[in-house]
Design a protein around this motif. Sequence first.
Motif, PDB file in Angstrom:
ATOM      1  N   THR A 199     -24.944   5.756  25.377  1.00  0.00           N
ATOM      2  CA  THR A 199     -25.354   6.198  23.948  1.00  0.00           C
ATOM      3  C   THR A 199     -24.904   7.248  23.465  1.00  0.00           C
ATOM      4  O   THR A 199     -24.596   7.282  22.345  1.00  0.00           O
ATOM      5  N   VAL A 200     -24.859   8.397  24.106  1.00  0.00           N
ATOM      6  CA  VAL A 200     -24.410   9.614  23.557  1.00  0.00           C
ATOM      7  C   VAL A 200     -22.798   9.415  23.442  1.00  0.00           C
ATOM      8  O   VAL A 200     -22.330   9.993  22.380  1.00  0.00           O
ATOM      9  N   ASP A 201     -21.968   8.788  24.098  1.00  0.00           N
ATOM     10  CA  ASP A 201     -20.824   8.762  23.792  1.00  0.00           C
ATOM     11  C   ASP A 201     -20.540   7.968  22.504  1.00  0.00           C
ATOM     12  O   ASP A 201     -19.775   8.111  21.644  1.00  0.00           O
ATOM     13  N   TRP A 202     -21.305   6.871  22.264  1.00  0.00           N
ATOM     14  CA  TRP A 202     -21.316   6.109  20.955  1.00  0.00           C
ATOM     15  C   TRP A 202     -21.737   6.718  19.592  1.00  0.00           C
ATOM     16  O   TRP A 202     -21.079   7.126  18.741  1.00  0.00           O
ATOM     17  N   CYS A 203     -22.505   7.838  20.111  1.00  0.00           N
ATOM     18  CA  CYS A 203     -23.172   8.793  19.068  1.00  0.00           C
ATOM     19  C   CYS A 203     -21.928   9.813  18.878  1.00  0.00           C
ATOM     20  O   CYS A 203     -21.666   9.973  17.317  1.00  0.00           O
ATOM     21  N   ARG A 204     -21.317  10.240  19.775  1.00  0.00           N
ATOM     22  CA  ARG A 204     -20.354  11.324  19.439  1.00  0.00           C
ATOM     23  C   ARG A 204     -19.002  10.500  18.648  1.00  0.00           C
ATOM     24  O   ARG A 204     -18.546  11.372  17.935  1.00  0.00           O
ATOM     25  N   ARG A 205     -18.573   9.137  19.004  1.00  0.00           N
ATOM     26  CA  ARG A 205     -17.684   8.652  18.338  1.00  0.00           C
ATOM     27  C   ARG A 205     -18.226   8.386  16.765  1.00  0.00           C
ATOM     28  O   ARG A 205     -17.296   8.946  16.026  1.00  0.00           O
ATOM     29  N   MET A 206     -19.334   8.149  16.388  1.00  0.00           N
ATOM     30  CA  MET A 206     -19.764   8.247  15.163  1.00  0.00           C
ATOM     31  C   MET A 206     -19.691   9.579  14.240  1.00  0.00           C
ATOM     32  O   MET A 206     -19.620   9.517  13.083  1.00  0.00           O
ATOM     33  N   LEU A 207     -20.292  10.602  15.242  1.00  0.00           N
ATOM     34  CA  LEU A 207     -20.138  11.904  14.535  1.00  0.00           C
ATOM     35  C   LEU A 207     -18.683  12.340  14.096  1.00  0.00           C
ATOM     36  O   LEU A 207     -18.427  13.352  13.349  1.00  0.00           O
ATOM     37  N   GLN A 208     -17.558  11.899  14.690  1.00  0.00           N
ATOM     38  CA  GLN A 208     -16.326  12.149  14.206  1.00  0.00           C
ATOM     39  C   GLN A 208     -15.948  11.297  12.853  1.00  0.00           C
ATOM     40  O   GLN A 208     -14.788  11.768  12.664  1.00  0.00           O
ATOM     41  N   LEU A 209     -16.544  10.373  12.590  1.00  0.00           N
ATOM     42  CA  LEU A 209     -16.200   9.727  11.521  1.00  0.00           C
ATOM     43  C   LEU A 209     -16.711  10.123  10.242  1.00  0.00           C
ATOM     44  O   LEU A 209     -17.862  11.101  10.312  1.00  0.00           O
ATOM     45  N   SER A 210     -16.345   9.698   9.121  1.00  0.00           N
ATOM     46  CA  SER A 210     -16.783  10.129   7.582  1.00  0.00           C
ATOM     47  C   SER A 210     -18.351   9.912   7.362  1.00  0.00           C
ATOM     48  O   SER A 210     -18.610   8.842   7.536  1.00  0.00           O
ATOM     49  N   PRO A 211     -19.126  11.143   7.345  1.00  0.00           N
ATOM     50  CA  PRO A 211     -20.506  10.780   6.966  1.00  0.00           C
ATOM     51  C   PRO A 211     -20.604   9.889   6.066  1.00  0.00           C
ATOM     52  O   PRO A 211     -21.727   9.160   5.780  1.00  0.00           O
ATOM     53  N   THR A 212     -20.001  10.110   4.780  1.00  0.00           N
ATOM     54  CA  THR A 212     -20.242   9.747   3.592  1.00  0.00           C
ATOM     55  C   THR A 212     -19.936   8.059   3.745  1.00  0.00           C
ATOM     56  O   THR A 212     -20.602   7.240   3.351  1.00  0.00           O
TER      57      THR A 212
END
Length: 270
Positions: A199-212
């Motif tokens: 779960t943390v790995d998936w979250c970290r991947r999303m944190l690398q992406l454009s928040p907008t």
Amino acid sequence: WQAPEDVLYEDIRYHRAEGIARITINRPEVRNAFRPETIIELLDAFHRAHLDPEVGVVILTGQGELAFCSGGDQRVRGDGGYRDAAGTEHLNVLELQRRIRSLPKPVVAMVAGYAIGGGHVLHLVCDLSIAADNARFGQTGPKVGSFDAGYGAGLMARTVGLKKAKEIWFLCRQYDAQEALAMGLVNTVVPLAELEATTVDWCRRMLQLSPTALRCLKAAFNADADGLAGIQELAGNATGLFYQTEEAQEGRNAFLEKRPPDFSTYRRRP
Ligand code: 1HA
């Protein structure tokens, strides 16, 4: 202002680290069933995660390995809703469902053990669901004298298809993690010991992406199911982006400077 990393609540836990807010329903003695006070705390916690610029992704989970959430606490169910300490009856989990959807960041359900009844709908309204191999899913409404004819029915049908959604509600069966995966109810199934790390790995991947981009996509995925309120969310993103342009700022500046606005330099794009 620095948001605290841990916030004290009674029925839930809130922890923030590395851009991830983890919200945990902490009533393991009742398989993480919620009472009205639990929901009031969850509403506050999700609002906190919404406003905190340090938070990019939210995890919703349950304390322990036996349950994500078993729905409304039947011990405090009155004749018109779930009773708080003052005796007022609520169905306030419905407000929580809307809050999870309108939070402009991905919300991930991290599911170990049971996600049942109103607790099952909670994982459903999250953007992604990661299941441990011991997870079990199902609705119990028609068995215990309840139903969720809002997102619980409509979003379920959009997620797993109409026939399967009716089966889930009409038969009140339980489904294991592999069955849930096969019907598109969860995104992945992992060994229980790997649930948190995945779960943390998936979250970290999303944190690398454009928040907008993520926030506009979330609003887009909600828009059709949520009618005008969904379009409002999507449109609010357009307004928020427009406010960041010189063109919009010219309108504001002209008003404050008590002069006519000059939009002549802003091109009409094809
Ligand atoms: O449908 C709605 C709504 C619809 C519209 C608007 C608002 C809504 C709000 C809520 C809901 C609902 O959630 S209705 C559905 C309510 N939930 C259920 O029907 C699930 C009830 N629980 C179970 O089926 C099972 O407990 C379980 C499958 C989750 C776990 O089974 P297991 O592992 O065999 O444990 P069990 O022994 O049953 O439970 C452990 C303890 O937790 C028991 O207490 P104890 O005998 O130790 O004193 C059990 O009573 C308690 N517990 C479990 N779930 C609940 C609960 N106590 C109160 N409420 C619960 N939901």
